[in-house]
Design a protein around this motif. Structure first.
Motif, mmCIF file in Angstrom:
data_model
loop_
_atom_site.group_PDB
_atom_site.id
_atom_site.type_symbol
_atom_site.label_atom_id
_atom_site.label_comp_id
_atom_site.label_asym_id
_atom_site.label_seq_id
_atom_site.Cartn_x
_atom_site.Cartn_y
_atom_site.Cartn_z
ATOM 1 N N ILE A 1 35.411 32.902 47.975
ATOM 2 C CA ILE A 1 34.814 32.760 46.656
ATOM 3 C C ILE A 1 33.919 33.981 46.460
ATOM 4 O O ILE A 1 33.115 34.307 47.323
ATOM 5 N N THR A 2 34.066 34.648 45.335
ATOM 6 C CA THR A 2 33.271 35.847 45.069
ATOM 7 C C THR A 2 32.121 35.519 44.125
ATOM 8 O O THR A 2 32.054 34.440 43.538
ATOM 9 N N ASP A 3 31.238 36.500 43.978
ATOM 10 C CA ASP A 3 30.239 36.383 42.931
ATOM 11 C C ASP A 3 30.911 36.725 41.607
ATOM 12 O O ASP A 3 32.128 36.909 41.551
ATOM 13 N N GLY A 4 30.165 36.848 40.546
ATOM 14 C CA GLY A 4 30.742 37.092 39.235
ATOM 15 C C GLY A 4 31.281 38.492 39.015
ATOM 16 O O GLY A 4 32.043 38.727 38.081
ATOM 17 N N ASP A 5 30.923 39.433 39.889
ATOM 18 C CA ASP A 5 31.360 40.817 39.723
ATOM 19 C C ASP A 5 31.683 41.418 41.093
ATOM 20 O O ASP A 5 30.973 42.299 41.573
ATOM 21 N N PRO A 6 32.751 40.948 41.737
ATOM 22 C CA PRO A 6 33.043 41.416 43.090
ATOM 23 C C PRO A 6 33.581 42.844 43.108
ATOM 24 O O PRO A 6 34.165 43.314 42.129
ATOM 25 N N CYS A 7 33.388 43.507 44.234
ATOM 26 C CA CYS A 7 34.023 44.807 44.422
ATOM 27 C C CYS A 7 35.532 44.576 44.530
ATOM 28 O O CYS A 7 35.992 43.447 44.710
ATOM 29 N N ALA A 8 36.291 45.641 44.432
ATOM 30 C CA ALA A 8 37.749 45.521 44.457
ATOM 31 C C ALA A 8 38.244 44.919 45.768
ATOM 32 O O ALA A 8 39.175 44.105 45.768
ATOM 33 N N PHE A 9 37.643 45.305 46.893
ATOM 34 C CA PHE A 9 38.114 44.785 48.167
ATOM 35 C C PHE A 9 37.888 43.278 48.257
ATOM 36 O O PHE A 9 38.786 42.536 48.664
ATOM 37 N N CYS A 10 36.717 42.800 47.833
ATOM 38 C CA CYS A 10 36.450 41.361 47.871
ATOM 39 C C CYS A 10 37.358 40.608 46.900
ATOM 40 O O CYS A 10 37.858 39.531 47.212
ATOM 41 N N ALA A 11 37.585 41.189 45.718
ATOM 42 C CA ALA A 11 38.498 40.558 44.753
ATOM 43 C C ALA A 11 39.902 40.462 45.335
ATOM 44 O O ALA A 11 40.580 39.443 45.176
ATOM 45 N N LEU A 12 40.320 41.516 46.024
ATOM 46 C CA LEU A 12 41.646 41.496 46.643
ATOM 47 C C LEU A 12 41.736 40.396 47.695
ATOM 48 O O LEU A 12 42.717 39.649 47.744
ATOM 49 N N LEU A 13 40.703 40.254 48.522
ATOM 50 C CA LEU A 13 40.707 39.181 49.525
ATOM 51 C C LEU A 13 40.697 37.807 48.855
ATOM 52 O O LEU A 13 41.381 36.888 49.300
ATOM 53 N N ALA A 14 39.939 37.668 47.763
ATOM 54 C CA ALA A 14 39.889 36.387 47.052
ATOM 55 C C ALA A 14 41.230 36.054 46.404
ATOM 56 O O ALA A 14 41.576 34.878 46.263
ATOM 57 N N SER A 15 41.982 37.091 46.040
ATOM 58 C CA SER A 15 43.278 36.858 45.392
ATOM 59 C C SER A 15 44.289 36.214 46.329
ATOM 60 O O SER A 15 45.270 35.632 45.875
ATOM 61 N N ARG A 16 44.048 36.304 47.622
ATOM 62 C CA ARG A 16 45.019 35.794 48.594
ATOM 63 C C ARG A 16 45.055 34.275 48.662
ATOM 64 O O ARG A 16 46.014 33.698 49.152
ATOM 65 N N GLY A 17 44.007 33.600 48.199
ATOM 66 C CA GLY A 17 43.988 32.137 48.200
ATOM 67 C C GLY A 17 43.715 31.557 49.567
ATOM 68 O O GLY A 17 42.995 32.136 50.373
ATOM 69 N N VAL A 18 44.318 30.412 49.849
ATOM 70 C CA VAL A 18 44.073 29.676 51.088
ATOM 71 C C VAL A 18 44.984 30.237 52.182
ATOM 72 O O VAL A 18 46.055 29.704 52.451
#
Length: 168
Positions: free
Chosen positions: A75-92
């Protein structure tokens, strides 16, 4: 009982703390102001990372030890960096060191399986089913990955570029 099941994360070692906070010599912080990339802002970012690490580590270990949990998702904050967003995109997909980024980019630190960086607002959330509904920002990141980075030679660079365009 839950208290028997959850093992609190170990505190960071003194050596690790000295390495993490030791670059801003005595008196440097007194002269500094809260501007980006200064000793003060870097120390504040490092301090928050250290403070959050205990909770992150405890949660990840609890999921790892739980035979019912299928894993955790980022789960990211409201404005994640690209790397964190990419990790969050992977799901479970996170349950062990190989799926969670043990060998992640060197700027992401931590002894455990949840990799994060200074000023990172990410946390881990347990999942008990693979079709766990993800937060909207994770779904947006997954769509951007699918449309702009999947199958590319340098997926992270392609995603970073698309993520930056999305945030204009």
């Amino acid at each position: 009982t839950p208290a028997d099941f959850v093992k609190l994360a170990d505190p960071p070692s003194g050596e690790w703390m000295a390495r993490a906070l030791g670059y801003a010599g005595p008196g440097m912080l007194e002269k500094d102001t809260a501007r980006p990339n200064t000793a003060l802002t870097t120390t504040l970012g490092t301090s928050s990372r250290i403070a959050l690490e205990g909770g992150r580590g405890t949660l990840v270990q609890a999921v790892h030890d739980d035979p019912v949990a299928v894993g955790w998702y980022r789960i990211t904050d409201g404005d994640p960096c690209a790397f964190c967003a990419l990790l969050a995109s992977r799901g479970v997909v996170y349950k062990n060191q190989y799926t969670a980024g043990r060998r992640a980019n060197e700027r992401f630190t931590g002894e455990g399986e949840f990799k994060f960086h200074n000023d990172c607002g990410c946390s881990a959330a347990p999942a008990f089913t693979r079709d766990q509904k993800l937060p909207p920002i994770s779904e947006t990141a997954a769509r951007i990955y699918d449309q702009h980075a999947a199958g590319k030679r340098n997926q992270l660079a392609a995603f970073r570029k698309a993520w930056a365009e999305h945030h204009k």
